[in-house]
Design an enzyme around this catalytic site. Structure first.
Site, mmCIF file in Angstrom:
data_model
loop_
_atom_site.group_PDB
_atom_site.id
_atom_site.type_symbol
_atom_site.label_atom_id
_atom_site.label_comp_id
_atom_site.label_asym_id
_atom_site.label_seq_id
_atom_site.Cartn_x
_atom_site.Cartn_y
_atom_site.Cartn_z
ATOM 1 N N CYS A 103 0.831 -1.208 0.000
ATOM 2 C CA CYS A 103 0.000 0.000 0.000
ATOM 3 C C CYS A 103 0.860 1.251 0.000
ATOM 4 O O CYS A 103 0.575 2.218 -0.715
ATOM 5 C CB CYS A 103 -0.932 -0.003 1.207
ATOM 6 S SG CYS A 103 -1.997 1.455 1.318
ATOM 7 N N CYS A 214 -5.995 -2.156 6.852
ATOM 8 C CA CYS A 214 -7.079 -1.177 6.739
ATOM 9 C C CYS A 214 -8.385 -1.771 6.248
ATOM 10 O O CYS A 214 -9.455 -1.438 6.746
ATOM 11 C CB CYS A 214 -6.648 -0.030 5.819
ATOM 12 S SG CYS A 214 -5.942 -0.558 4.243
#
Length: 385
Positions: A103, A214
């Site tokens: 990410c 997340c």
């Protein structure tokens, strides 16, 4: 003396306290600060597991107190293509990936950086606990606020708070990305960040730090994987080759795993290595060809110890691989640096030999190399020995 140039800095505001204090510090330094909230996942907007809507409200409240603009940007499509698809591929292959590293490389310092540059940003900033240093041609440190690509060699350093250092997750960043990046809270301890947030009166000063991945949130990890990965049950065997249970699918287990094995109360006669009959069980090996999960008893079982690893997909902060020799490495986050020797370095692979055995070295995770406080880069673990 000429005053230092003030910049337009775009800050990734997550809704958390670290990015909030980052934005405030830059504003105090006189920079023109703009906040961006990144929405990276939208499959669960209507569930209690996805906190992005709450986080955006918090980020907007922070921007209001600090007195900066904030923009809501949706990177969910990029995230699904560049991060989540790779996450599923790795799990399906029996490896354990680290999506936070991907990410950072693909979203926060690529898609977000590109967007910020389109907004006219001179620099971007995030709330990571790490530091950037630029070494000029004469060997002197340059002001990273002023340094640009070509000014010198950019280095990624550990954050000053050893308990919060996040350089491990940032090891894939390159010279171009680091030349545009600031990490203000990397110079502070977490306790100082909390204290500043309270003094400033930030609405999220006491907000709990986010944990985990997340897009998974607080839900049980296996429940999440159940939605995306096929279950192929198979045998669970101990180090004597005895079948002692059945697993739900190799993708749902990782090396070193202790919980969720379904054999916690089982006694294995004669299984004394590493702790005796009642010692806890750990995942030690996964054989994809035979669909077998191998487990052992005791944290210190020899099958869980490795003196060597090989890694691929190497990425080096300096743009070139370091020469072989003595360094330190982490094979997982929150691990102490372990002395090692780097060898077998080529364009994309390397080998590490450790002075002391490393516990549960896991294919798919990252081995990250350090020279003191400098993070050199790393690669994805392919095998251990």
């Amino acid at each position: 003396m000429t005053a230092l140039k003030k910049h337009r800095v775009v800050v990734g505001l997550s809704g958390g306290v670290d990015s909030a204090v980052t934005a405030w510090l830059l504003k105090q330094q006189g920079h023109e600060v703009v906040g961006i909230f990144m929405k990276n996942w939208e499959d669960d907007d209507d569930t209690g597991y996805c906190s992005s809507n709450i986080d955006f409200v918090d980020a907007a409240a922070v921007a209001d107190v600090i007195g900066i603009e904030i923009e809501h940007v949706n990177f969910a499509a990029e995230y699904k293509d560049r991060v989540f698809a790779e996450f599923l591929r790795e799990y399906s292959s029996g490896r354990t990936p680290n999506p936070d590293i991907l990410c950072n490389a693909e979203i926060k310092f690529k898609a977000f950086l590109d967007h910020a540059l389109r907004l006219g940003a001179d620099k971007i900033a995030t709330g990571h606990y790490a530091r950037v240093r630029c070494i000029g041609p004469a060997g002197n440190a340059l002001d990273v606020h002023q340094a640009q690509l070509g000014s010198g060699r950019f280095e990624l350093l550990k954050g000053l708070d050893p308990a919060k250092d996040q350089s491990y997750f940032l090891h894939r960043l390159n010279q171009a990305q680091l030349s545009k990046t600031l990490f203000p809270v990397g110079e502070l301890l977490k306790t100082e960040v909390r204290r500043l947030a309270l003094e400033i009166g930030l609405p999220n000063a006491k907000k709990k730090d986010s944990t985990g991945i997340c897009f998974i949130g607080e839900r049980p990890f296996r429940d999440f994987l159940n939605r995306y990965l096929a279950k192929t049950p198979g045998p669970v065997k101990n180090d004597k080759g005895q079948t002692i249970a059945e697993h739900v699918g190799l993708s749902f287990y990782t090396l070193g795993q202790r919980q969720g094995l379904g054999i916690g109360g089982l006694k294995a006669k004669g299984a004394q290595r590493g702790g005796g009959d009642h010692a806890p069980w750990f995942v030690a090996r996964k054989d994809m060809d035979s669909n077998t999960l191998w487990v052992v008893q005791g944290h210190d079982h020899p099958w869980l110890q490795s003196l060597q690893l090989t890694a691929g997909q190497a990425s080096w902060v300096a743009g070139v691989a370091p020469q072989g020799g003595a360094f330190a490495a982490k094979t997982r986050y929150r691990q102490m640096d372990a002395a090692c020797v780097l060898s077998g370095v080529d364009a994309s692979r390397f080998t590490l030999d450790f002075a002391q055995p490393q516990w549960a070295v896991t294919p798919g995770q990252s081995a990250v190399l350090y020279d003191g406080e400098v993070c050199l880069g790393g690669g994805v673990i392919e095998g251990n020995g």
